[in-house]
Write a protein that holds these residues in place. Structure first.
Motif, PDB file in Angstrom:
ATOM      1  N   ILE A   1       0.856  -1.187   0.000  1.00  0.00           N
ATOM      2  CA  ILE A   1       0.000   0.000   0.000  1.00  0.00           C
ATOM      3  C   ILE A   1       0.892   1.238   0.000  1.00  0.00           C
ATOM      4  O   ILE A   1       1.754   1.400   0.861  1.00  0.00           O
ATOM      5  N   ARG A   2       0.667   2.094  -0.970  1.00  0.00           N
ATOM      6  CA  ARG A   2       1.510   3.267  -1.154  1.00  0.00           C
ATOM      7  C   ARG A   2       1.065   4.428  -0.276  1.00  0.00           C
ATOM      8  O   ARG A   2      -0.111   4.569   0.034  1.00  0.00           O
ATOM      9  N   GLY A   3       2.008   5.288   0.039  1.00  0.00           N
ATOM     10  CA  GLY A   3       1.704   6.497   0.788  1.00  0.00           C
ATOM     11  C   GLY A   3       1.692   7.725  -0.107  1.00  0.00           C
ATOM     12  O   GLY A   3       1.151   8.761   0.250  1.00  0.00           O
ATOM     13  N   LYS A   4       2.310   7.621  -1.280  1.00  0.00           N
ATOM     14  CA  LYS A   4       2.379   8.738  -2.223  1.00  0.00           C
ATOM     15  C   LYS A   4       1.830   8.278  -3.565  1.00  0.00           C
ATOM     16  O   LYS A   4       1.842   7.091  -3.881  1.00  0.00           O
ATOM     17  N   ASP A   5       1.380   9.251  -4.339  1.00  0.00           N
ATOM     18  CA  ASP A   5       0.910   8.996  -5.712  1.00  0.00           C
ATOM     19  C   ASP A   5      -0.258   8.011  -5.771  1.00  0.00           C
ATOM     20  O   ASP A   5      -0.381   7.231  -6.710  1.00  0.00           O
ATOM     21  N   THR A   6      -1.119   8.056  -4.765  1.00  0.00           N
ATOM     22  CA  THR A   6      -2.301   7.195  -4.757  1.00  0.00           C
ATOM     23  C   THR A   6      -3.327   7.743  -5.745  1.00  0.00           C
ATOM     24  O   THR A   6      -3.243   8.905  -6.163  1.00  0.00           O
ATOM     25  N   ALA A   7      -4.301   6.929  -6.114  1.00  0.00           N
ATOM     26  CA  ALA A   7      -5.333   7.369  -7.061  1.00  0.00           C
ATOM     27  C   ALA A   7      -6.083   8.608  -6.547  1.00  0.00           C
ATOM     28  O   ALA A   7      -6.273   9.574  -7.309  1.00  0.00           O
ATOM     29  N   PRO A   8      -6.503   8.654  -5.264  1.00  0.00           N
ATOM     30  CA  PRO A   8      -7.171   9.874  -4.792  1.00  0.00           C
ATOM     31  C   PRO A   8      -6.261  11.108  -4.865  1.00  0.00           C
ATOM     32  O   PRO A   8      -6.702  12.194  -5.249  1.00  0.00           O
ATOM     33  N   GLU A   9      -4.995  10.937  -4.517  1.00  0.00           N
ATOM     34  CA  GLU A   9      -4.065  12.061  -4.587  1.00  0.00           C
ATOM     35  C   GLU A   9      -3.891  12.531  -6.030  1.00  0.00           C
ATOM     36  O   GLU A   9      -3.865  13.741  -6.304  1.00  0.00           O
TER      37      GLU A   9
ATOM     38  N   GLY B   1      -6.565   8.823   3.174  1.00  0.00           N
ATOM     39  CA  GLY B   1      -7.375   7.631   2.967  1.00  0.00           C
ATOM     40  C   GLY B   1      -8.353   7.495   4.120  1.00  0.00           C
ATOM     41  O   GLY B   1      -7.962   7.627   5.285  1.00  0.00           O
ATOM     42  N   CYS B   2      -9.605   7.252   3.811  1.00  0.00           N
ATOM     43  CA  CYS B   2     -10.649   7.161   4.841  1.00  0.00           C
ATOM     44  C   CYS B   2     -10.342   6.056   5.853  1.00  0.00           C
ATOM     45  O   CYS B   2     -10.571   6.222   7.051  1.00  0.00           O
ATOM     46  N   TYR B   3      -9.821   4.944   5.376  1.00  0.00           N
ATOM     47  CA  TYR B   3      -9.526   3.798   6.242  1.00  0.00           C
ATOM     48  C   TYR B   3      -8.364   4.108   7.180  1.00  0.00           C
ATOM     49  O   TYR B   3      -8.471   3.939   8.398  1.00  0.00           O
ATOM     50  N   TRP B   4      -7.255   4.572   6.645  1.00  0.00           N
ATOM     51  CA  TRP B   4      -6.031   4.764   7.421  1.00  0.00           C
ATOM     52  C   TRP B   4      -6.110   5.950   8.370  1.00  0.00           C
ATOM     53  O   TRP B   4      -5.496   5.933   9.441  1.00  0.00           O
ATOM     54  N   HIS B   5      -6.845   6.975   7.992  1.00  0.00           N
ATOM     55  CA  HIS B   5      -6.895   8.196   8.801  1.00  0.00           C
ATOM     56  C   HIS B   5      -8.228   8.367   9.521  1.00  0.00           C
ATOM     57  O   HIS B   5      -8.475   9.406  10.120  1.00  0.00           O
TER      58      HIS B   5
ATOM     59  N   GLY C   1     -17.518   8.880  10.422  1.00  0.00           N
ATOM     60  CA  GLY C   1     -18.806   8.594   9.806  1.00  0.00           C
ATOM     61  C   GLY C   1     -18.737   7.983   8.419  1.00  0.00           C
ATOM     62  O   GLY C   1     -19.771   7.764   7.793  1.00  0.00           O
ATOM     63  N   CYS C   2     -17.553   7.692   7.932  1.00  0.00           N
ATOM     64  CA  CYS C   2     -17.403   7.151   6.575  1.00  0.00           C
ATOM     65  C   CYS C   2     -17.464   5.631   6.602  1.00  0.00           C
ATOM     66  O   CYS C   2     -16.874   4.990   7.465  1.00  0.00           O
ATOM     67  N   ARG C   3     -18.129   5.075   5.614  1.00  0.00           N
ATOM     68  CA  ARG C   3     -18.259   3.613   5.561  1.00  0.00           C
ATOM     69  C   ARG C   3     -16.938   2.926   5.253  1.00  0.00           C
ATOM     70  O   ARG C   3     -16.779   1.736   5.494  1.00  0.00           O
ATOM     71  N   TYR C   4     -15.978   3.660   4.735  1.00  0.00           N
ATOM     72  CA  TYR C   4     -14.678   3.074   4.430  1.00  0.00           C
ATOM     73  C   TYR C   4     -13.743   3.043   5.642  1.00  0.00           C
ATOM     74  O   TYR C   4     -12.665   2.465   5.566  1.00  0.00           O
ATOM     75  N   ALA C   5     -14.146   3.649   6.726  1.00  0.00           N
ATOM     76  CA  ALA C   5     -13.322   3.689   7.939  1.00  0.00           C
ATOM     77  C   ALA C   5     -13.707   2.570   8.899  1.00  0.00           C
ATOM     78  O   ALA C   5     -13.781   2.753  10.102  1.00  0.00           O
ATOM     79  N   TYR C   6     -13.924   1.389   8.362  1.00  0.00           N
ATOM     80  CA  TYR C   6     -14.303   0.242   9.188  1.00  0.00           C
ATOM     81  C   TYR C   6     -13.079  -0.278   9.944  1.00  0.00           C
ATOM     82  O   TYR C   6     -11.944   0.028   9.611  1.00  0.00           O
ATOM     83  N   SER C   7     -13.337  -1.077  10.964  1.00  0.00           N
ATOM     84  CA  SER C   7     -12.250  -1.637  11.761  1.00  0.00           C
ATOM     85  C   SER C   7     -12.105  -3.127  11.478  1.00  0.00           C
ATOM     86  O   SER C   7     -13.105  -3.852  11.450  1.00  0.00           O
ATOM     87  N   PRO C   8     -10.883  -3.589  11.295  1.00  0.00           N
ATOM     88  CA  PRO C   8     -10.661  -5.010  11.060  1.00  0.00           C
ATOM     89  C   PRO C   8     -11.086  -5.840  12.271  1.00  0.00           C
ATOM     90  O   PRO C   8     -11.003  -5.385  13.402  1.00  0.00           O
ATOM     91  N   LYS C   9     -11.520  -7.037  12.024  1.00  0.00           N
ATOM     92  CA  LYS C   9     -11.968  -7.921  13.100  1.00  0.00           C
ATOM     93  C   LYS C   9     -10.794  -8.664  13.740  1.00  0.00           C
ATOM     94  O   LYS C   9     -10.802  -8.928  14.922  1.00  0.00           O
ATOM     95  N   SER C  10      -9.783  -9.004  12.937  1.00  0.00           N
ATOM     96  CA  SER C  10      -8.640  -9.717  13.508  1.00  0.00           C
ATOM     97  C   SER C  10      -7.571  -8.719  13.943  1.00  0.00           C
ATOM     98  O   SER C  10      -7.409  -7.653  13.340  1.00  0.00           O
TER      99      SER C  10
ATOM    100  N   TRP D   1     -10.642  13.992   1.882  1.00  0.00           N
ATOM    101  CA  TRP D   1     -10.778  12.567   2.154  1.00  0.00           C
ATOM    102  C   TRP D   1     -10.919  11.794   0.852  1.00  0.00           C
ATOM    103  O   TRP D   1     -11.487  12.291  -0.120  1.00  0.00           O
ATOM    104  N   GLU D   2     -10.411  10.581   0.872  1.00  0.00           N
ATOM    105  CA  GLU D   2     -10.446   9.700  -0.295  1.00  0.00           C
ATOM    106  C   GLU D   2     -11.837   9.625  -0.921  1.00  0.00           C
ATOM    107  O   GLU D   2     -11.997   9.735  -2.133  1.00  0.00           O
ATOM    108  N   CYS D   3     -12.881   9.464  -0.095  1.00  0.00           N
ATOM    109  CA  CYS D   3     -14.242   9.325  -0.622  1.00  0.00           C
ATOM    110  C   CYS D   3     -14.732  10.616  -1.273  1.00  0.00           C
ATOM    111  O   CYS D   3     -15.609  10.580  -2.134  1.00  0.00           O
ATOM    112  N   GLU D   4     -14.148  11.756  -0.893  1.00  0.00           N
ATOM    113  CA  GLU D   4     -14.554  13.045  -1.462  1.00  0.00           C
ATOM    114  C   GLU D   4     -13.967  13.279  -2.857  1.00  0.00           C
ATOM    115  O   GLU D   4     -14.421  14.179  -3.564  1.00  0.00           O
ATOM    116  N   THR D   5     -12.985  12.481  -3.231  1.00  0.00           N
ATOM    117  CA  THR D   5     -12.353  12.690  -4.539  1.00  0.00           C
ATOM    118  C   THR D   5     -13.174  12.082  -5.671  1.00  0.00           C
ATOM    119  O   THR D   5     -12.876  12.311  -6.839  1.00  0.00           O
ATOM    120  N   ARG D   6     -14.201  11.341  -5.350  1.00  0.00           N
ATOM    121  CA  ARG D   6     -15.014  10.691  -6.386  1.00  0.00           C
ATOM    122  C   ARG D   6     -15.944  11.673  -7.100  1.00  0.00           C
ATOM    123  O   ARG D   6     -16.300  11.462  -8.245  1.00  0.00           O
TER     124      ARG D   6
END
Length: 144
Positions: free
Chosen positions: A16-24, A64-68, A72-81, A115-120
């Protein structure tokens, strides 16, 4: 329970990249298309912002919604394991983001978090960038 072995998960997560991501890249494309010129990932600034507009003294972080943990974003879910590990990691990310914003604002920089979801939604993104980058008075504390 994770469906991947720990070594497979580790290899996957390490890619997983930190730079040059699709949202960026979408934010860069919109900003450039609007005629704004910027620098990328200036390491001399706190947090090494994704886009830096030196003449306007403003920066943009594309999170990224998940990492940061976008509230209230659906992409900011928490892993179960391995929940304790991830909770700790996410808390550290959010704490670092807040500290970075405070440091930049103390240096006189305006900060915007996209936020990542806002770039859509390109039209909404364009409007938000124009408002942030053209506003001389405002710009401080625009992080959420």
């Amino acid at each position: 329970m994770d469906i991947l072995a720990p070594q497979q998960r580790s290899r996957l997560m390490s890619r997983i990249r930190g730079k040059d991501t699709a949202p960026e890249m979408r934010v860069r494309q919109v900003a450039h298309g609007l005629g704004f010129r910027f620098r990328l990932h200036r390491r001399d600034l706190p947090g090494s912002p994704d886009l830096v507009f030196p003449s306007r003294q403003k920066v943009i972080f594309v999170h990224g919604c998940y990492w940061h943990r976008h509230p209230g974003c659906r992409y900011a879910y928490s892993p179960k394991s391995n929940a304790a590990f991830w909770c700790s990691k996410f808390e550290a990310n959010v704490t670092r983001d807040r500290r970075t914003t405070r440091e930049l604002e103390a240096l006189g920089w305006g900060v915007l978090v996209v936020w990542e979801c806002e770039t859509r939604d390109t039209d909404a993104l364009r409007k938000r960038l124009v408002e942030f980058l053209n506003n001389e008075e405002e710009g401080r504390g625009h992080d959420r």
